[in-house]
Design an enzyme around this catalytic site. Structure first.
Site, PDB file in Angstrom:
ATOM      1  N   LYS A  22      39.704  64.637 106.572  1.00  0.00           N
ATOM      2  CA  LYS A  22      38.636  65.443 107.207  1.00  0.00           C
ATOM      3  C   LYS A  22      38.390  66.703 106.379  1.00  0.00           C
ATOM      4  O   LYS A  22      37.253  67.055 106.081  1.00  0.00           O
ATOM      5  CB  LYS A  22      39.089  65.825 108.604  1.00  0.00           C
ATOM      6  CG  LYS A  22      38.403  67.039 109.208  1.00  0.00           C
ATOM      7  CD  LYS A  22      38.813  67.317 110.624  1.00  0.00           C
ATOM      8  CE  LYS A  22      39.892  68.329 110.774  1.00  0.00           C
ATOM      9  NZ  LYS A  22      39.520  69.733 110.578  1.00  0.00           N
ATOM     10  N   ASN A  23      39.483  67.356 105.968  1.00  0.00           N
ATOM     11  CA  ASN A  23      39.343  68.651 105.293  1.00  0.00           C
ATOM     12  C   ASN A  23      38.969  68.527 103.829  1.00  0.00           C
ATOM     13  O   ASN A  23      38.764  69.530 103.151  1.00  0.00           O
ATOM     14  CB  ASN A  23      40.624  69.476 105.462  1.00  0.00           C
ATOM     15  CG  ASN A  23      40.771  69.933 106.913  1.00  0.00           C
ATOM     16  OD1 ASN A  23      39.809  69.861 107.686  1.00  0.00           O
ATOM     17  ND2 ASN A  23      41.954  70.347 107.289  1.00  0.00           N
ATOM     18  N   CYS A 116      38.681  76.492 115.218  1.00  0.00           N
ATOM     19  CA  CYS A 116      39.760  76.260 116.206  1.00  0.00           C
ATOM     20  C   CYS A 116      40.253  77.594 116.788  1.00  0.00           C
ATOM     21  O   CYS A 116      40.301  78.596 116.113  1.00  0.00           O
ATOM     22  CB  CYS A 116      40.973  75.645 115.511  1.00  0.00           C
ATOM     23  SG  CYS A 116      40.880  73.897 115.304  1.00  0.00           S
ATOM     24  N   ARG A 121      40.803  84.100 112.877  1.00  0.00           N
ATOM     25  CA  ARG A 121      39.872  83.427 111.959  1.00  0.00           C
ATOM     26  C   ARG A 121      38.826  84.390 111.381  1.00  0.00           C
ATOM     27  O   ARG A 121      37.636  84.147 111.448  1.00  0.00           O
ATOM     28  CB  ARG A 121      39.180  82.242 112.635  1.00  0.00           C
ATOM     29  CG  ARG A 121      40.058  81.345 113.461  1.00  0.00           C
ATOM     30  CD  ARG A 121      41.245  80.744 112.749  1.00  0.00           C
ATOM     31  NE  ARG A 121      40.937  79.890 111.632  1.00  0.00           N
ATOM     32  CZ  ARG A 121      40.628  78.599 111.754  1.00  0.00           C
ATOM     33  NH1 ARG A 121      40.538  78.067 112.927  1.00  0.00           N
ATOM     34  NH2 ARG A 121      40.378  77.877 110.672  1.00  0.00           N
ATOM     35  N   ASP A 305      49.366  72.323 109.756  1.00  0.00           N
ATOM     36  CA  ASP A 305      48.705  71.366 110.653  1.00  0.00           C
ATOM     37  C   ASP A 305      49.684  70.314 111.176  1.00  0.00           C
ATOM     38  O   ASP A 305      49.323  69.516 112.037  1.00  0.00           O
ATOM     39  CB  ASP A 305      47.540  70.667 109.932  1.00  0.00           C
ATOM     40  CG  ASP A 305      46.457  71.659 109.550  1.00  0.00           C
ATOM     41  OD1 ASP A 305      45.633  71.342 108.680  1.00  0.00           O
ATOM     42  OD2 ASP A 305      46.455  72.773 110.116  1.00  0.00           O
ATOM     43  N   ARG A 398      38.179  65.461 117.181  1.00  0.00           N
ATOM     44  CA  ARG A 398      37.670  66.299 116.073  1.00  0.00           C
ATOM     45  C   ARG A 398      38.399  65.960 114.772  1.00  0.00           C
ATOM     46  O   ARG A 398      37.870  66.112 113.696  1.00  0.00           O
ATOM     47  CB  ARG A 398      37.890  67.792 116.379  1.00  0.00           C
ATOM     48  CG  ARG A 398      36.930  68.386 117.373  1.00  0.00           C
ATOM     49  CD  ARG A 398      37.184  69.863 117.539  1.00  0.00           C
ATOM     50  NE  ARG A 398      37.124  70.548 116.244  1.00  0.00           N
ATOM     51  CZ  ARG A 398      37.641  71.755 116.036  1.00  0.00           C
ATOM     52  NH1 ARG A 398      38.270  72.393 117.011  1.00  0.00           N
ATOM     53  NH2 ARG A 398      37.553  72.321 114.847  1.00  0.00           N
TER      54      ARG A 398
END
Ligand code: EPZ
Length: 417
Positions: A22-23, A116, A121, A305, A398
């Site tokens: 995904k990233n 998230c 952030r 993660d 997600r």
């Protein structure tokens, strides 16, 4: 709101194939703006975050053709650098679009990006990085940011290692003029992967994957085909799930060299596994697992993660384990959910938790706080006694594609209700 219903302690076995990362896919989508030619991205994970990023490109005029785990993005029609749209505000990776759009239009407007709820952030590093490369950045009350002018090159030392800020400045500096030197950059595998694609399409980049990257701006980046690397976070999540459930599981289509921090922890704990070129097999066992301390760290350290999934596993290990989350200040708040399921974890402060194990977990009704803590709750449900209901599973969607279908294929009793 959809939910997962999980029956715990069902034996798991078989093979599970890892999706594209995904990233990495999110950054490949941003790279499509660097060239008017269409970009074809393969091994593409259609997870929710990626759909959100595609939606942002469509709001500014990109044309997207979807195939089976692949997309073709034609950005020749993109006519504006206005990222104030709600879709763009929702996700943090909108920051990756600034550089390519600046190159095209000389001005980009953006709202404060979402992301998230795992910490503050902020985007101060992005702002200062763009300024160091010659871009004028104005902001009004931290809600709207206007980037003006073109990247002319420069030097920037990252005060804190930041993955997407590294990628954002890499994408900004690779097209245009000037030499850019980025120092104290992130070294996550998705960054050399992006640099490799760009370098194969006319970019001049050296040092990606090390602590310093040097970029010579070029007049044009061509486009072609970009194959997304395997998702190391998904692979690691499945390996931890297998270890915690004492399953016999082969995690295939992965890159074990991206998971050495996890495998080193498995060695400390005594998890039996076999590492091959593109797969890792965890072996069924009834060993007593030793406790281990984990400290998350920028790559190649322990992946933040994987911190939540690993903490679930540590509840099954003999003795006391310290979990030290150094990257984010809001990434341990799932601990009270685990304690409600019978774990014995002391939350010392926003960064540290002490896990006593082993403890028997019991199924509960809980909500998924964010993507990775959501996967941790799934692992807890699979090893707990009884039934677990997990709400807010849009969070899990997600980051993990068709998770329930894939887990049923290895024997899990999990349904989406
Ligand atoms: C990327 O987020 C990943 N997301 C995250 O994965 C991952 O957890 C994180 O890197 C760390 O590995 C994507 O790649 C899309 P950072 P990113 O900027 O780039 C501070 C998932 O579950 N910081 O490396 O946003 C920040 O607050 C997600 O897939 C500033 O202070 O993370 C954090 O404490 C979650 N100012 C630290 O840096 C800034 O301007 C590292 O964050 C930028 C960041």
């Amino acid at each position: 709101m959809a939910q997962f219903k999980i029956q715990g302690q069902i034996p798991l076995s078989g093979k599970i194939s890892v999706s594209g990362a995904k990233n990495a896919a999110l950054k490949a989508i941003a790279a499509s703006l660097l060239s008017p030619q269409p970009l074809k991205i393969t091994n593409f994970p259609f997870v929710h975050d990626v759909r959100s990023m595609l939606a942002v490109l469509e709001t500014i005029g990109a044309r997207i053709t979807r195939g089976d785990h692949e997309v073709t993005i034609d950005t020749s029609n993109v006519a504006s650098g206005n990222l104030l749209d709600a879709a763009a505000r929702k996700i943090r990776t909108t920051t990756l679009l600034i550089g390519p759009l600046l190159h095209r239009f000389g001005e980009v407007q953006m709202g404060f990006p979402g992301g998230c709820v795992i910490g503050r952030r902020p985007i101060d590093i992005f702002i200062n990085g763009y300024r160091a490369l010659g871009v004028q950045v104005d902001e009004d009350d931290g809600e709207r940011f206007i980037f003006k002018g073109k990247v002319t090159g420069g030097e920037f030392f990252f005060p804190q290692v930041s993955v997407t800020a590294t990628e954002s400045l890499l994408l900004a500096a690779c097209v245009g003029v000037g030499r850019t030197i980025l120092k104290n950059v992130a070294m996550e595998p998705e960054i050399p992967a992006l640099a490799e694609y760009l370098s194969a399409h006319n970019a001049k980049i050296s040092g990606a994957g090390t602590a310093s990257i040097i970029i010579e701006g070029v007049p044009e980046i061509t486009a072609g085909e970009y194959k997304i690397i395997p998702d190391r976070v998904e692979a690691g999540s499945f390996l931890i799930m297998a270890a915690a459930a004492r399953a016999e599981l082969i995690v295939e289509n992965c890159q074990p060299e991206h998971l050495e921090s996890l495998l080193a922890t498995f060695d400390q704990i005594g998890v039996p596994y076999t590492r091959r070129q593109t797969s890792v097999a965890v072996h069924k066992n009834d060993r007593t697992f030793a406790s281990a301390n984990i400290k998350t760290h920028e790559y190649p350290g322990f992946i933040t993660d994987l911190q939540a999934p690993m903490t679930v596993f540590l509840t099954q290990c003999q003795g006391q384990s310290l979990v030290h989350e150094t990257i984010f200040e809001g990434r341990l708040f799932y601990i009270d959910l685990l304690n409600r399921m019978g774990a014995n974890i002391l939350l010392c402060d926003p960064h540290r938790a002490l896990v006593q194990g082993p403890s028997r977990l019991r199924g509960k009704i809980i909500d998924s706080p964010d993507i990775r803590a959501g996967m941790a709750m799934v692992i807890a449900g699979l090893i707990a006694r009884g039934e677990t209901i997990i709400g807010n599973i849009e969070q899990i969607d997600r980051g993990y594609e068709a998770l329930d279908e894939r887990l049923r294929r290895i024997g899990a009793e999990i349904t989406r209700v």
